[in-house]
Write an enzyme that holds these catalytic residues in place. Structure first.
Site, PDB file in Angstrom:
ATOM      1  N   CYS A 112      45.154 -30.253 -44.599  1.00  0.00           N
ATOM      2  CA  CYS A 112      46.255 -31.121 -44.149  1.00  0.00           C
ATOM      3  C   CYS A 112      46.754 -32.065 -45.253  1.00  0.00           C
ATOM      4  O   CYS A 112      47.870 -32.580 -45.172  1.00  0.00           O
ATOM      5  CB  CYS A 112      45.824 -31.942 -42.942  1.00  0.00           C
ATOM      6  SG  CYS A 112      45.147 -30.919 -41.635  1.00  0.00           S
ATOM      7  N   HIS A 251      50.003 -37.955 -41.705  1.00  0.00           N
ATOM      8  CA  HIS A 251      49.659 -36.668 -41.110  1.00  0.00           C
ATOM      9  C   HIS A 251      49.646 -36.830 -39.587  1.00  0.00           C
ATOM     10  O   HIS A 251      49.250 -37.857 -39.071  1.00  0.00           O
ATOM     11  CB  HIS A 251      48.279 -36.245 -41.606  1.00  0.00           C
ATOM     12  CG  HIS A 251      47.783 -34.987 -40.986  1.00  0.00           C
ATOM     13  ND1 HIS A 251      48.563 -33.859 -40.899  1.00  0.00           N
ATOM     14  CD2 HIS A 251      46.593 -34.669 -40.395  1.00  0.00           C
ATOM     15  CE1 HIS A 251      47.877 -32.907 -40.303  1.00  0.00           C
ATOM     16  NE2 HIS A 251      46.684 -33.373 -39.987  1.00  0.00           N
ATOM     17  N   ASN A 281      49.917 -30.575 -34.584  1.00  0.00           N
ATOM     18  CA  ASN A 281      49.347 -30.610 -35.930  1.00  0.00           C
ATOM     19  C   ASN A 281      49.683 -29.313 -36.669  1.00  0.00           C
ATOM     20  O   ASN A 281      49.209 -28.245 -36.301  1.00  0.00           O
ATOM     21  CB  ASN A 281      47.826 -30.788 -35.813  1.00  0.00           C
ATOM     22  CG  ASN A 281      47.149 -30.902 -37.162  1.00  0.00           C
ATOM     23  OD1 ASN A 281      47.754 -30.657 -38.204  1.00  0.00           O
ATOM     24  ND2 ASN A 281      45.876 -31.264 -37.136  1.00  0.00           N
TER      25      ASN A 281
HETATM   26  O1  UT7 Z   1      44.197 -32.265 -38.975  1.00  0.00           O
HETATM   27  C1  UT7 Z   1      43.003 -32.969 -39.026  1.00  0.00           C
HETATM   28  C2  UT7 Z   1      41.974 -32.364 -38.185  1.00  0.00           C
HETATM   29  N1  UT7 Z   1      41.940 -32.694 -36.803  1.00  0.00           N
HETATM   30  C3  UT7 Z   1      41.674 -33.890 -36.339  1.00  0.00           C
HETATM   31  O2  UT7 Z   1      41.584 -34.838 -37.068  1.00  0.00           O
HETATM   32  C4  UT7 Z   1      41.418 -34.034 -34.870  1.00  0.00           C
HETATM   33  C5  UT7 Z   1      40.642 -35.268 -34.603  1.00  0.00           C
HETATM   34  N2  UT7 Z   1      40.165 -35.382 -33.239  1.00  0.00           N
HETATM   35  C6  UT7 Z   1      40.960 -35.583 -32.177  1.00  0.00           C
HETATM   36  O3  UT7 Z   1      42.164 -35.679 -32.310  1.00  0.00           O
HETATM   37  C7  UT7 Z   1      40.304 -35.786 -30.832  1.00  0.00           C
HETATM   38  O4  UT7 Z   1      38.914 -35.913 -31.022  1.00  0.00           O
HETATM   39  C8  UT7 Z   1      40.596 -34.629 -29.818  1.00  0.00           C
HETATM   40  C9  UT7 Z   1      42.031 -34.690 -29.385  1.00  0.00           C
HETATM   41  C10 UT7 Z   1      40.292 -33.300 -30.469  1.00  0.00           C
HETATM   42  C11 UT7 Z   1      39.721 -34.798 -28.594  1.00  0.00           C
HETATM   43  O5  UT7 Z   1      39.943 -36.067 -27.986  1.00  0.00           O
HETATM   44  P1  UT7 Z   1      38.707 -36.992 -27.569  1.00  0.00           P
HETATM   45  O6  UT7 Z   1      39.272 -38.164 -26.907  1.00  0.00           O
HETATM   46  O7  UT7 Z   1      37.880 -37.212 -28.818  1.00  0.00           O
HETATM   47  O8  UT7 Z   1      37.975 -36.087 -26.521  1.00  0.00           O
HETATM   48  P2  UT7 Z   1      36.483 -35.517 -26.567  1.00  0.00           P
HETATM   49  O9  UT7 Z   1      36.367 -34.451 -27.593  1.00  0.00           O
HETATM   50  O10 UT7 Z   1      35.514 -36.672 -26.628  1.00  0.00           O
HETATM   51  O11 UT7 Z   1      36.393 -34.869 -25.126  1.00  0.00           O
HETATM   52  C12 UT7 Z   1      36.479 -35.640 -23.950  1.00  0.00           C
HETATM   53  C13 UT7 Z   1      36.495 -34.698 -22.760  1.00  0.00           C
HETATM   54  C14 UT7 Z   1      35.408 -33.638 -22.811  1.00  0.00           C
HETATM   55  O12 UT7 Z   1      34.953 -33.433 -21.479  1.00  0.00           O
HETATM   56  P3  UT7 Z   1      33.574 -34.102 -20.981  1.00  0.00           P
HETATM   57  O13 UT7 Z   1      32.527 -33.553 -21.882  1.00  0.00           O
HETATM   58  O14 UT7 Z   1      33.777 -35.577 -21.135  1.00  0.00           O
HETATM   59  O15 UT7 Z   1      33.481 -33.635 -19.563  1.00  0.00           O
HETATM   60  C15 UT7 Z   1      36.134 -32.398 -23.259  1.00  0.00           C
HETATM   61  O16 UT7 Z   1      35.523 -31.208 -22.803  1.00  0.00           O
HETATM   62  O17 UT7 Z   1      37.734 -33.994 -22.746  1.00  0.00           O
HETATM   63  C16 UT7 Z   1      37.476 -32.586 -22.602  1.00  0.00           C
HETATM   64  N3  UT7 Z   1      38.548 -31.862 -23.244  1.00  0.00           N
HETATM   65  C17 UT7 Z   1      39.670 -31.521 -22.597  1.00  0.00           C
HETATM   66  N4  UT7 Z   1      40.077 -31.724 -21.322  1.00  0.00           N
HETATM   67  C18 UT7 Z   1      41.292 -31.268 -20.976  1.00  0.00           C
HETATM   68  C19 UT7 Z   1      38.629 -31.425 -24.531  1.00  0.00           C
HETATM   69  N5  UT7 Z   1      39.808 -30.798 -24.711  1.00  0.00           N
HETATM   70  C20 UT7 Z   1      40.465 -30.844 -23.542  1.00  0.00           C
HETATM   71  C21 UT7 Z   1      41.726 -30.387 -23.119  1.00  0.00           C
HETATM   72  N6  UT7 Z   1      42.092 -30.614 -21.833  1.00  0.00           N
HETATM   73  N7  UT7 Z   1      42.578 -29.738 -23.927  1.00  0.00           N
END
Ligand code: UT7
Length: 326
Positions: A112, A251, A281
């Site tokens: 990125c 980004h 992204n």
């Molecule tokens: O380009 C650079 C590389 N990428 C990044 O820098 C991405 C950086 N990370 C992020 O943007 C965020 O961490 C995400 C958007 C990927 C995830 O958001 P989060 O607030 O950190 O969520 P999480 O991973 O802590 O997940 C929270 C919950 C989980 O469920 P449980 O375990 O709490 O029951 C996930 O399974 O959200 C669930 N979850 C979803 N639910 C609905 C994960 N993806 C989804 C989804 N829809 N698409």
């Protein structure tokens, strides 16, 4: 003596994949995606096109914007993690499609952060090696690396390309760049197969190893820290105040990451150009697409100081301090 951006262009494929579409593919919701990421839709490259095509379309717009003849371009460099194929480079394929011959063309990869690295590489080619004008491209077909059964990554990614014509300039346009990386964090964001370690095979297909893997929540924290560090380094070593910067082009990985950087730096979020809701992204393409849109929307004026900043796989992180002298 330095370099300046004299033209920008971007290209986004027509096909839109909305959050409602995602709801039909995986267990997710528009509400979750918007509140956790800020994304409403992303663009998808049609089957018959690849990263080189998106790169060509963006490049043609940048050439037109710069008002130069394409024959004046003396090098082509392309940032991509979704190159058309192992080899030849996407830059060489773009060169052929632009009908330009006998100039250096090569790809480089900083995920990125690629476009930001690219402007510094272009500066080296122009200031250090004597080239006069060049084309810097970032083109990504992230949909080709996306596992549409993995809700934690598939809602984030989209396709697009951005390009800039850079030129020798008596007034310095790329004033300073901060580039960094830490390979120890490589396994937080990667695609295991498709390289020399795990070439494509029945096993890699069966185990879905050709798709992007990500540890989102760890990356989230590192992204905020490292992007803030990159901006602070540029401000400090150029003896600038936050108020001197007209706009920050970040980004677009997650709205909450951009908001976190804004809070860390104590810079109003309004100073950050944000278009993540439309495209998600697009890896290296995010920064040049956002830069082009900011210019075309009149958010950037002559003599403005701009900071671009990104973070990505590697891990890499980087920022440019740019004076807009077009
Ligand atoms: O380009 C650079 C590389 N990428 C990044 O820098 C991405 C950086 N990370 C992020 O943007 C965020 O961490 C995400 C958007 C990927 C995830 O958001 P989060 O607030 O950190 O969520 P999480 O991973 O802590 O997940 C929270 C919950 C989980 O469920 P449980 O375990 O709490 O029951 C996930 O399974 O959200 C669930 N979850 C979803 N639910 C609905 C994960 N993806 C989804 C989804 N829809 N698409």
């Amino acid at each position: 003596m330095g370099i300046a951006i004299i033209g920008t262009g971007s290209y986004l494929p027509e096909l839109r994949l909305t959050n409602r579409d995602m709801e039909m593919m995986v267990d997710t919701s528009d509400e979750w995606i918007v509140s956790r990421t800020g994304i409403k839709e992303r663009r998808i490259c049609p089957k018959e096109y690849s990263a080189s095509d998106l790169g060509v379309f963006a490049s043609l717009k940048a050439i037109e914007d710069s008002k130069i003849k394409k024959e004046e371009i003396e090098f082509i460099i392309c940032a991509t993690i979704t190159s058309d194929m192992y080899f030849p480079s996407t830059a060489c394929i773009i060169q052929k499609k632009l009908e330009l011959e006998n100039i250096p063309s090569f790809d480089f990869q900083a995920a990125c952060s690629g476009f930001i690295y690219g402007l510094e590489i272009a500066k080296g080619l122009i200031v250090g090696c004597g080239y006069k004008k060049g084309l810097v491209i970032a083109s990504e077909c992230m949909s080709r690396l996306t596992d549409y059964t993995d809700r934690s990554t598939c809602v984030l990614l989209g396709d697009g390309a951005g390009a800039a014509i850079v030129s020798f300039s008596e007034k310095e346009g790329i004033i300073d760049s901060f580039l960094s990386s830490n390979g120890n964090y490589g396994d937080l964001l990667y695609t295991p197969a498709g390289g020399s370690l795990y070439p494509c095979s029945f096993e890699t297909v069966e185990k879905r190893m050709g798709f992007m893997k990500m540890e989102g929540s760890t990356l989230f924290k590192i992204a905020i820290y490292s992007m803030s560090e990159a901006v602070n380094k540029l401000l400090e070593r150029n003896k600038l105040k936050k108020e001197d910067i007209s706009i920050i082009i970040p980004h677009q990985a997650n709205y909450r990451i951009i908001a976190g950087v804004a809070k860390n730096l104590d810079i109003p979020i309004e100073k950050f150009f944000i278009n993540i809701e439309k495209y998600g992204n697009m890896s290296a393409a995010c920064v040049p697409v956002a830069l082009d849109e900011a210019v075309k929307e009149g958010r950037i004026k002559k003599d403005d100081l701009i900071i671009t900043v990104a973070f990505g796989a590697g891990l890499t992180w980087a920022a440019n301090l740019i004076r807009w002298i077009k």
